[in-house]
Design a protein around this motif. Structure first.
Motif, PDB file in Angstrom:
ATOM      1  N   TYR A 115       0.980  -1.312  -0.069  1.00 59.04           N
ATOM      2  CA  TYR A 115       0.025   0.078   0.038  1.00 59.04           C
ATOM      3  C   TYR A 115       0.958   1.235   0.026  1.00 59.04           C
ATOM      4  O   TYR A 115       2.192   1.240   0.155  1.00 59.04           O
TER       5      TYR A 115
ATOM      6  N   TRP B  37      -2.836   1.668  -5.797  1.00 62.96           N
ATOM      7  CA  TRP B  37      -2.625   0.181  -5.598  1.00 62.96           C
ATOM      8  C   TRP B  37      -1.963  -0.130  -6.691  1.00 62.96           C
ATOM      9  O   TRP B  37      -1.767   0.341  -8.111  1.00 62.96           O
TER      10      TRP B  37
ATOM     11  N   ASN C 224      -3.335   4.710   1.051  1.00 62.56           N
ATOM     12  CA  ASN C 224      -3.832   3.877   0.197  1.00 62.56           C
ATOM     13  C   ASN C 224      -3.981   4.937  -1.303  1.00 62.56           C
ATOM     14  O   ASN C 224      -4.903   4.713  -1.819  1.00 62.56           O
TER      15      ASN C 224
END
Length: 335
Positions: free
Chosen positions: A156, A241, A238
Motif C-alpha cells: 500500500y 494500488w 492508500n
C-alpha cells in the motif's frame, strides 16, 4: 544388386540421423528469459526466483526461466523492443510501461479512487481495462500471463512527512517530492500540496536540506530508502494500488506444449499468492521496526479524502477529461 541400394540406404541413414537429432533438439528443455528491474535479494526478486523454480518443477524440467534482475538485459525501452521480438520472453513491471502501446493504461491505477485493493483489482478485471491489455496484444504481440494484478507491489502507499498529517486538509501544508506524472501532479495540486519535481534518488537529500518536507512511497520501500530518518511521520494513504503484470511474448507462449503453458500459469498463480503474503509480512515488520526507532505512524481518516476525490473525478468526467467508461467501471453506481 546389393551395391545398387547402398546410396539409398545411406540417404535413409542420414535422414534417420537428422530426424533423431531434430527430435532430440525439440525434446530438450526450453529456456525463457525474464527481465526485471529489482535486485534478486529484494522482496520482489525473491518472488521472481520462486516463480522460476516452480516453473522448472511443474514442467518436469522441460521449461526453465532464467531471471535477469537489475536491468541486466537493458533499460525499459530496450526490453520492450526485445519483448516484441521474443528475445525476452517475460518482462515484469508496473503496467504503466504499456503506455508505449496503449496510452489509456496510464489510468489503470487512479489516485485516491479505490480505498481497498480488492475494489481496485475488480476494476482491473472490467471490460474497459481488459480491453487495454487486449490492445497491447493486438499492437505488440504482448500478453499478460494469468491474472495481470496477482503479483502485489507495495502493498500500500504511504506519505512520509516531517510533521504529522492527521487529516487530508493538512496536505495543504506539505511541500511534496513529485515525479513527472500528469495525473499525480493534478491530484496533489488539487489537494493543496506544493510540489517539487525530484528524482527518487534525490529525495533523501531533499528531505534533509528542507527542499521538501514530505514524500510518497510504497510501504515496502520505506525502510530501505531511510526517508524516515529525515521525516519521522508516516501516514497510510492508500493513494493507489500497484500490481506487477508478467507481460510475455504471446507467440512464444502459444508455441509451448500445453503442459508447459500450464506450468507457467500455475507458477504465476502461486507466485501471486506468495507475493501477497510476503509483502504483508514486510509491511508489518517495517512498522514494528521503525516504531522502535521513534517513527510515528499516523492514522488519517481516509473516507473524507476519498469522497472529495470522487467529486473531483466526477467533475473531470463531466468535462470529458477521463477515458470514456472509466468512472462507470471504477464506481459501478455511476453507470
Amino acid at each position: 544388386m546389393t551395391n545398387l541400394h547402398f546410396p539409398t540406404l545411406g540417404r535413409s541413414l542420414v535422414a534417420a540421423t537428422l530426424c533423431f537429432g531434430l527430435g532430440a533438439t525439440m525434446a530438450s528443455a526450453e529456456t525463457w528469459r525474464m527481465a526485471t528491474k529489482q535486485p534478486s535479494d529484494s522482496p520482489e526478486g525473491i518472488i521472481y526466483d520462486f516463480f522460476a523454480e516452480r516453473v522448472a518443477e511443474l514442467s518436469g524440467g522441460d521449461l526453465t526461466v532464467d531471471v535477469y534482475p537489475n536491468e541486466q538485459l537493458g533499460r525499459e525501452d530496450s526490453i520492450l523492443e526485445q519483448l516484441e521480438l521474443g528475445t525476452v520472453n517475460i518482462y515484469v513491471e508496473d503496467s504503466f510501461f504499456l503506455q508505449k502501446w496503449v496510452p489509456e493504461i496510464k489510468w489503470v491505477a487512479p489516485h485516491f479512487l479505490f480505498q481497498s485493493r480488492e475494489d481496485w483489482v475488480e476494476f482491473t478485471r472490467s471490460d474497459l481495462v481488459q480491453g487495454w491489455f487486449e490492445t497491447a496484444e493486438e499492437v505488440a504481440g504482448v500478453r499478460a500471463l494469468g491474472e495481470p494484478m496477482a503479483m502485489v507491489r507495495g502493498p500500500y502507499r504511504v506519505l512520509i512527512s516531517k510533521e504529522p498529517v492527521e487529516s487530508y486538509e493538512d496536505i495543504s501544508n506539505v511541500e511534496l517530492r513529485m515525479y513527472p506524472d500528469e495525473l499525480a501532479i493534478d491530484v496533489w495540486q488539487h489537494l493543496g500540496a506544493d510540489l517539487q519535481m525530484l528524482a527518487w534518488t534525490e529525495t533523501y537529500q531533499a528531505l534533509q536540506s528542507g527542499v521538501v518536507n514530505a514524500a510518497t512511497s510504497p510501504a515496502a520501500l520505506v525502510e530501505a530508502m531511510k526517508f524516515y530518518e529525515q521525516a519521522p511521520y508516516i501516514t497510510r494513504t492508500n493513494e493507489f494500488w500497484q500490481g506487477l503484470p508478467f507481460m510475455m511474448n504471446a507467440a512464444a507462449f502459444d508455441a509451448l506444449p500445453e503442459k508447459d503453458q500450464q506450468a507457467l500459469l500455475t507458477a504465476h498463480e502461486e507466485a501471486g499468492a506468495y507475493s501477497a503474503e510476503l509483502m504483508a509480512e514486510n509491511a508489518a515488520g517495517m512498522q514494528a521496526l521503525l516504531e522502535e526507532r521513534g517513527v510515528t505512524f499516523t492514522d488519517m481518516p481516509l473516507e473524507p479524502l476519498f469522497e472529495t476525490m470522487a467529486d473531483w473525478y466526477r467533475e473531470r468526467d463531466a468535462a470529458g477529461e477521463l477515458p470514456e467508461g472509466l468512472l462507470e467501471a471504477a464506481i459501478p453506481s455511476e453507470g
